[in-house]
Scaffold this motif. Structure first.
Motif, PDB file in Angstrom:
ATOM      1  N   VAL A   2       4.616 -37.337 -14.721  1.00 31.52           N
ATOM      2  CA  VAL A   2       5.326 -36.183 -15.265  1.00 31.52           C
ATOM      3  C   VAL A   2       4.699 -34.895 -14.746  1.00 31.52           C
ATOM      4  O   VAL A   2       3.490 -34.681 -14.858  1.00 31.52           O
ATOM      5  N   GLY A   3       5.515 -34.063 -14.141  1.00 30.91           N
ATOM      6  CA  GLY A   3       5.039 -32.785 -13.618  1.00 30.91           C
ATOM      7  C   GLY A   3       4.510 -32.830 -12.209  1.00 30.91           C
ATOM      8  O   GLY A   3       4.223 -31.781 -11.628  1.00 30.91           O
ATOM      9  N   ALA A   4       4.381 -34.022 -11.616  1.00 26.81           N
ATOM     10  CA  ALA A   4       3.750 -34.152 -10.301  1.00 26.81           C
ATOM     11  C   ALA A   4       4.737 -34.213  -9.151  1.00 26.81           C
ATOM     12  O   ALA A   4       4.327 -34.272  -7.998  1.00 26.81           O
ATOM     13  N   ALA A  11      -6.413 -23.663  -6.308  1.00 28.87           N
ATOM     14  CA  ALA A  11      -5.538 -22.647  -6.885  1.00 28.87           C
ATOM     15  C   ALA A  11      -6.103 -21.255  -6.653  1.00 28.87           C
ATOM     16  O   ALA A  11      -5.368 -20.308  -6.329  1.00 28.87           O
ATOM     17  N   GLU A  12      -7.409 -21.119  -6.816  1.00 23.04           N
ATOM     18  CA  GLU A  12      -8.058 -19.827  -6.597  1.00 23.04           C
ATOM     19  C   GLU A  12      -7.869 -19.347  -5.164  1.00 23.04           C
ATOM     20  O   GLU A  12      -7.561 -18.171  -4.913  1.00 23.04           O
ATOM     21  N   LEU A  13      -8.016 -20.261  -4.212  1.00 20.36           N
ATOM     22  CA  LEU A  13      -7.815 -19.897  -2.812  1.00 20.36           C
ATOM     23  C   LEU A  13      -6.352 -19.582  -2.525  1.00 20.36           C
ATOM     24  O   LEU A  13      -6.040 -18.635  -1.790  1.00 20.36           O
ATOM     25  N   MET A  14      -5.441 -20.374  -3.067  1.00 19.28           N
ATOM     26  CA  MET A  14      -4.027 -20.147  -2.804  1.00 19.28           C
ATOM     27  C   MET A  14      -3.605 -18.750  -3.248  1.00 19.28           C
ATOM     28  O   MET A  14      -2.852 -18.072  -2.541  1.00 19.28           O
ATOM     29  N   VAL A  15      -4.095 -18.312  -4.401  1.00 16.08           N
ATOM     30  CA  VAL A  15      -3.734 -16.990  -4.897  1.00 16.08           C
ATOM     31  C   VAL A  15      -4.146 -15.909  -3.899  1.00 16.08           C
ATOM     32  O   VAL A  15      -3.435 -14.928  -3.681  1.00 16.08           O
ATOM     33  N   GLN A  16      -5.305 -16.113  -3.253  1.00 10.24           N
ATOM     34  CA  GLN A  16      -5.763 -15.157  -2.250  1.00 10.24           C
ATOM     35  C   GLN A  16      -4.896 -15.195  -0.987  1.00 10.24           C
ATOM     36  O   GLN A  16      -4.785 -14.203  -0.270  1.00 10.24           O
ATOM     37  N   MET A  17      -4.270 -16.339  -0.719  1.00 10.65           N
ATOM     38  CA  MET A  17      -3.532 -16.533   0.521  1.00 10.65           C
ATOM     39  C   MET A  17      -2.066 -16.104   0.426  1.00 10.65           C
ATOM     40  O   MET A  17      -1.391 -15.981   1.446  1.00 10.65           O
ATOM     41  N   VAL A  18      -1.562 -15.913  -0.778  1.00  9.98           N
ATOM     42  CA  VAL A  18      -0.156 -15.560  -0.962  1.00  9.98           C
ATOM     43  C   VAL A  18      -0.035 -14.042  -1.049  1.00  9.98           C
ATOM     44  O   VAL A  18      -0.564 -13.420  -1.974  1.00  9.98           O
ATOM     45  N   GLY A  19       0.636 -13.458  -0.088  1.00 11.53           N
ATOM     46  CA  GLY A  19       0.851 -12.020  -0.070  1.00 11.53           C
ATOM     47  C   GLY A  19       2.321 -11.679  -0.169  1.00 11.53           C
ATOM     48  O   GLY A  19       3.182 -12.567  -0.293  1.00 11.53           O
ATOM     49  N   ASP A  20       2.626 -10.410  -0.125  1.00 12.58           N
ATOM     50  CA  ASP A  20       4.013  -9.967  -0.212  1.00 12.58           C
ATOM     51  C   ASP A  20       4.878 -10.670   0.839  1.00 12.58           C
ATOM     52  O   ASP A  20       4.475 -10.818   2.003  1.00 12.58           O
ATOM     53  N   ASP A  21       6.029 -11.123   0.399  1.00  8.53           N
ATOM     54  CA  ASP A  21       7.036 -11.767   1.260  1.00  8.53           C
ATOM     55  C   ASP A  21       6.593 -13.122   1.804  1.00  8.53           C
ATOM     56  O   ASP A  21       7.192 -13.642   2.751  1.00  8.53           O
ATOM     57  N   SER A  22       5.547 -13.709   1.216  1.00  4.36           N
ATOM     58  CA  SER A  22       5.114 -15.044   1.641  1.00  4.36           C
ATOM     59  C   SER A  22       6.160 -16.094   1.275  1.00  4.36           C
ATOM     60  O   SER A  22       6.791 -16.027   0.213  1.00  4.36           O
ATOM     61  N   ILE A  23       6.332 -17.045   2.168  1.00  2.00           N
ATOM     62  CA  ILE A  23       7.102 -18.249   1.858  1.00  2.00           C
ATOM     63  C   ILE A  23       6.092 -19.386   1.772  1.00  2.00           C
ATOM     64  O   ILE A  23       5.385 -19.686   2.739  1.00  2.00           O
ATOM     65  N   VAL A  24       6.002 -19.991   0.595  1.00  3.27           N
ATOM     66  CA  VAL A  24       5.009 -21.033   0.331  1.00  3.27           C
ATOM     67  C   VAL A  24       5.732 -22.357   0.161  1.00  3.27           C
ATOM     68  O   VAL A  24       6.631 -22.476  -0.689  1.00  3.27           O
ATOM     69  N   VAL A  25       5.384 -23.335   0.965  1.00  7.35           N
ATOM     70  CA  VAL A  25       5.992 -24.654   0.857  1.00  7.35           C
ATOM     71  C   VAL A  25       4.945 -25.604   0.270  1.00  7.35           C
ATOM     72  O   VAL A  25       3.790 -25.602   0.693  1.00  7.35           O
ATOM     73  N   VAL A  26       5.342 -26.368  -0.763  1.00  3.15           N
ATOM     74  CA  VAL A  26       4.375 -27.161  -1.519  1.00  3.15           C
ATOM     75  C   VAL A  26       4.807 -28.619  -1.578  1.00  3.15           C
ATOM     76  O   VAL A  26       5.993 -28.939  -1.622  1.00  3.15           O
ATOM     77  N   SER A  27       3.808 -29.489  -1.599  1.00  6.08           N
ATOM     78  CA  SER A  27       4.054 -30.921  -1.656  1.00  6.08           C
ATOM     79  C   SER A  27       3.981 -31.407  -3.100  1.00  6.08           C
ATOM     80  O   SER A  27       4.334 -30.672  -4.022  1.00  6.08           O
ATOM     81  N   TRP A  28       3.499 -32.593  -3.311  1.00  3.52           N
ATOM     82  CA  TRP A  28       3.573 -33.216  -4.617  1.00  3.52           C
ATOM     83  C   TRP A  28       2.257 -33.929  -4.931  1.00  3.52           C
ATOM     84  O   TRP A  28       1.346 -33.980  -4.112  1.00  3.52           O
ATOM     85  N   GLY A  29       2.150 -34.488  -6.136  1.00  8.60           N
ATOM     86  CA  GLY A  29       1.019 -35.327  -6.492  1.00  8.60           C
ATOM     87  C   GLY A  29       0.190 -34.759  -7.629  1.00  8.60           C
ATOM     88  O   GLY A  29       0.304 -33.590  -8.016  1.00  8.60           O
ATOM     89  N   THR A  30      -0.690 -35.605  -8.159  1.00  8.35           N
ATOM     90  CA  THR A  30      -1.485 -35.209  -9.321  1.00  8.35           C
ATOM     91  C   THR A  30      -2.561 -34.176  -8.977  1.00  8.35           C
ATOM     92  O   THR A  30      -2.976 -33.413  -9.849  1.00  8.35           O
ATOM     93  N   THR A  31      -3.005 -34.124  -7.720  1.00 11.61           N
ATOM     94  CA  THR A  31      -3.961 -33.081  -7.344  1.00 11.61           C
ATOM     95  C   THR A  31      -3.279 -31.721  -7.333  1.00 11.61           C
ATOM     96  O   THR A  31      -3.844 -30.719  -7.808  1.00 11.61           O
ATOM     97  N   LEU A  32      -2.042 -31.646  -6.824  1.00  7.86           N
ATOM     98  CA  LEU A  32      -1.308 -30.380  -6.875  1.00  7.86           C
ATOM     99  C   LEU A  32      -0.901 -30.038  -8.300  1.00  7.86           C
ATOM    100  O   LEU A  32      -0.814 -28.856  -8.666  1.00  7.86           O
TER     101      LEU A  32
END
Length: 317
Positions: free
Chosen positions: A152-154, A101-122
């Motif tokens: 639930v939530g995954a 999560a800490e790294l992802m926050v650094q990687m998301v900038g203005d106008d980013s399109i972020v595609v995410v998968s699923w699972g208990t780790t996410l």
């Protein structure tokens, strides 16, 4: 930074403190090493002091940092982060999720399109995102369709909603099953305007975030009955070692032939690999083969894993 408080201290904070206080790096050098701005380095060092981390008694060893750099060089990765091996699965996922999560926050900038998968780790990543970090123009898209009986939530749409809320961004669900048994039905669903538009947006993504699934009957895909015993046998005969977002790969990261009864709806492996930034987070038991396959196949630019799987990757370089 002891193992007992690993999930409470930012790993990048520890790394910045180590490089500054133990290796005598300048803030500019640290910014280059961590691939962040100098102002971010300043904030990390301030946080290290505020949290009492800087007592020149860091238990994140230089060996960990060295292993990360060796993995980056060996597999051509932009960034690797290694967390300690945990005593139980829940703690392992929490630690992996916090760092990712800490790294992802650094990687998301203005106008980013972020595609995410699923699972208990996410899901653990989503749990680590506290409060909000608004990013102008950002969008979050679900990578795969719905998985019945998921924790639930995954599910991917739930994860997308959680990430989107953190970035104060719109979330685009993928309202489809992950697989259908009939090829013509899969093609028809892919032409549905809502599904088609979601996939078109996902194909323009700047960042994909996902975990790996192991090729074991105990794994979630099999436990949730998305893969039957007969399909499992077929996939093993094709050389599958695991999956990326429900897409199956062999030990070299190549897509394997699927049985006629598995017709995915969503992005292909080639489309996932074409996304510029690819953040993979996975650890724990039985993941070493599929993590190695994903790295070999070019599906990873940034990897978050644990010590045991990092050691396996280093041994196989």
């Amino acid at each position: 930074m002891s193992l007992s408080n690993f999930d409470r201290k930012g790993s990048e904070t520890a790394r910045a403190a180590w490089l500054y206080y133990q290796e005598d790096r300048t803030q500019g050098e640290i910014a280059q090493e961590l691939r962040v701005s100098r102002s971010t380095v300043t904030r990390l060092l301030q946080r290290a002091k505020a949290e009492g981390l800087v007592q020149i008694s860091l238990n994140v060893t230089a060996g960990t940092f060295k292993a990360e750099r060796e993995l980056e060089r060996a597999y051509g990765l932009e960034k690797v982060r290694i967390v300690p091996d945990a005593a139980d699965e829940a703690a392992q996922k929490r630690w992996l999720g916090n760092v990712a999560a800490e790294l992802m926050v650094q990687m998301v900038g203005d106008d980013s399109i972020v595609v995410v998968s699923w699972g208990t780790t996410l899901l653990a990543m989503a749990d680590a995102l506290v409060g909000q970090h608004p990013v102008a123009g950002a969008q979050v898209v679900a990578l795969v369709g719905g998985l019945h009986n998921a924790a639930v939530g995954a599910g991917t749409n739930e994860i997308a909603n959680r990430f989107a809320a953190y970035f104060n961004a719109p979330a685009r669900p993928l309202l489809a099953p992950i697989y259908v048994a009939d090829e013509a039905m899969a093609a028809g669903l892919s032409r549905d305007p809502g599904i088609r538009d979601a996939l078109d947006l996902a194909r323009r993504a700047s960042l994909v975030v996902y975990s790996f699934g192991a090729m074991r009957s105990e794994s979630t895909m099999f436990q949730l009955d998305h893969i039957t015993p007969e399909q499992l046998v077929f996939l093993r005969e094709q050389g599958a070692v695991g999956d990326i977002a429900c897409r199956w790969i062999d030990r070299n990261g190549a897509a394997v032939q699927l049985p006629p009864s598995i017709n995915p709806i969503g992005m292909s492996l080639d489309e996932i690999r074409a996304i510029p930034q690819r953040l993979a987070v996975a650890g724990g038991d039985f993941k070493e083969e599929v993590i190695l396959a994903g790295v070999r196949g070019g599906f990873v630019t940034t990897l978050v894993t644990d010590e045991r799987n990092a050691a396996y990757l280093l041994d196989k370089r």
